[in-house]
Design an enzyme around this catalytic site. Structure first.
Site, short mmCIF file in Angstrom:
data_model
loop_
_atom_site.label_atom_id
_atom_site.label_comp_id
_atom_site.label_asym_id
_atom_site.label_seq_id
_atom_site.Cartn_x
_atom_site.Cartn_y
_atom_site.Cartn_z
CD GLN A 220 -2.87 1.18 2.29
OE1 GLN A 220 -3.01 0.21 3.02
NE2 GLN A 220 -3.72 2.18 2.26
N GLY A 221 0.58 2.13 -0.89
CA GLY A 221 1.31 3.38 -0.93
C GLY A 221 0.40 4.50 -0.46
CB ALA A 222 0.83 8.15 -0.45
CB ALA B 295 -2.09 2.98 -5.71
CE LYS C 42 0.76 2.28 -8.44
NZ LYS C 42 1.98 2.83 -9.02
CG ASP D 126 9.73 6.47 -5.41
OD1 ASP D 126 10.69 6.78 -4.68
OD2 ASP D 126 8.82 5.70 -5.05
#
Lengths: 198, 284
Positions: B41-43, B45, B62, B176
């Site tokens: 889990q990202g910010a 997605a 995603k 990134d």
């Protein structure tokens, strides 16, 4: 009776897809005229089999047609015309039909029917296609490897504007082993079909 | 000492952790009933693993769930723009022969993007394993083995430098670029009966770039700066792994510098970025 292979897309198990392949088709002009007349009996996606590169190529278009049909976002009039439309990189339905659809001179034919209602079964499709298509039915294996068997890579490259051998430039990152040319081509095409119409 | 004062100060209690056994979001169509597990889990997605198109095509989904704190119209526009940006960059890279996961499908109204599954492990994990082995070898004083280790590792670093160089050459900046976003894809074996061995320490294989969520296809003016920042971020990621990993990064830069015309300029720019950090001065 035509030989029909049933595919099931993951996440859309409830809507099987009936696919049949024919070679030496003699009545392509008749089949096309029925499409043009919008005869409801002939609600199929009739495709030129030489324009299909791999099973995934056909299955993505099928997925998109089914998905857009289920979520009521069809751009074309029926789910089957949406399938033909989704194959082409441009947003023109007529052009999609001319490139991927059946033409009067088509001899290698792919017929796809989505089972959107329960009365469309492998048997009903097989019976109907067996009656109307004058050609030799070809068996499709379980994984559908045959679907890309007649692919005309040159023609497909041209439609998707892919220049030969991936790209001719030097310094291409090839830090692995020899690449599977067709797999690479398929990957680019699936991507192009995905971002189409955005 | 005043024990009474101590008693009045209440210790700060961390808030109770929310229950994690139930999914935080319902998945979009057509995955709603598929019961997928979250990989990461990202910010913005959530990442799931599943299959797509055929039962034996593994893929990554995603999903960018709707953000309740945004106006719905803006939310839809941002989600669509971000999914499309990522998909377009990936298609561009694929076309140019940069090793990235292929795009298998997307629905920007529902908020998902399906990507090809990349086998193997992250360079981050490879580096961690390598650092452990190096430390062990140094303790035992086996000098020759350490050298052979190094040669394989330097080979990997050169491949990393080349793939980043190729990416920058086509005008894409990753945004990134960390060691966790570099995958080492083990070479496909002739006998498909054997599944890829995840525990092996082999440094063979293709370096594949993942997570293009912040990638840009930049304009000429910004390119050099963004490229240098990409390298800077990667350098910091190396430095954060192990002190022994820093010299390795020199090898990355060396092969990067040879990989395309203009790479030298980027390396010169990297010197400036090192002095001031990732963020650019507002006066610039």
């Amino acid at each position: 009776m035509a030989k029909v292979r049933t595919f099931r897309l993951p996440h859309y198990d409830a809507y099987p897809i009936q696919v049949a392949m024919f070679k030496d088709v003699k009545n392509a002009a008749f089949l096309r005229s029925q499409l043009l007349a919008a005869n409801p009996e002939f609600d199929y996606a009739f495709l030129d089999a030489t324009m299909i590169l791999t099973p995934q190529h056909l299955l993505l278009a099928t997925f998109q047609a089914l998905h857009n049909s289920r979520t009521s976002r069809l751009k074309a009039r029926t789910a089957h015309s949406e399938l033909v439309f989704r194959l082409h990189p441009n947003n023109n339905i007529g052009e999609s039909y001319r490139t991927f659809g059946i033409s009067d001179s088509t001899t290698r034919l792919l017929a796809v029917k989505l089972s959107l209602t329960p009365d469309v079964t492998s048997e009903s499709v097989s019976r109907h296609l067996g009656e109307v298509v004058e050609g030799e039915s070809v068996e499709i294996g379980e994984a559908g490897e045959e679907l890309g068997g007649w692919a005309d890579e040159g023609k497909i490259r041209k439609v998707y504007k892919l220049n030969g051998n991936g790209n001719g430039k030097t310094g291409v990152v090839k830090n692995g082993q020899a690449r599977d040319e067709r797999k690479e081509m398929e990957s680019v095409i699936l991507g192009m079909m995905t971002v189409k119409g955005s | 000492m005043a024990p009474s004062a101590e008693a009045t100060v209440e210790p700060i209690q961390p808030p109770p952790t929310p229950p994690t056994d139930r999914p935080l979001h319902t998945l979009p169509a057509p995955f709603t009933d598929s019961n997928l597990t979250v990989l990461a889990q990202g910010a913005e997605a959530l990442v799931y693993k599943t299959v797509f198109l055929t039962p034996n095509t593994p893929c990554v989904v995603k999903y960018r769930p709707p953000k309740p704190y945004r106006h719905p119209t803006l939310d839809r526009r941002l989600t669509k723009a971000r999914i499309l940006a990522e998909a377009r960059v990936l298609v561009r890279c694929k076309k140019e022969g940069v090793s990235v996961p292929g795009v298998l499908g997307a629905d920007w109204d529902e908020g998902w993007l399906a990507l090809e599954w990349v086998e193997g492990k992250t360079v981050r994990r490879v580096l961690d394993g390598w650092a452990e082995r190096i430390t062990a070898l140094q303790r035992e004083g086996k000098k020759t083995e350490e050298e052979t280790e190094d040669e394989a590792m330097l080979g990997l670093m050169r491949r990393v430098g080349r793939v980043v160089g190729r990416l920058h050459e086509i005008g894409v900046c990753h945004g990134d670029l960390t060691t966790s976003n570099l995958m080492l894809k083990p070479p496909e074996r002739a006998d498909t009966s054997r599944t890829p061995d995840h525990t092996s320490d082999s440094l063979e294989g293709e370096v594949t770039l993942i997570d293009f969520g912040l990638a840009t296809q930049s304009t000429r003016a910004m390119q050099e700066e963004e490229r240098a920042v990409d390298l800077y971020v990667l350098e910091r990621a190396f430095a954060a792994t192990h002190p022994a990993a820093e010299p390795l990064f020199q090898e990355v830069l060396k092969s990067y510098g040879e990989s395309f015309k203009g790479a030298r300029l980027t390396l010169r720019r990297l010197e400036d970025v090192r002095l001031r950090g990732r963020k650019r001065s507002m006066l610039g």
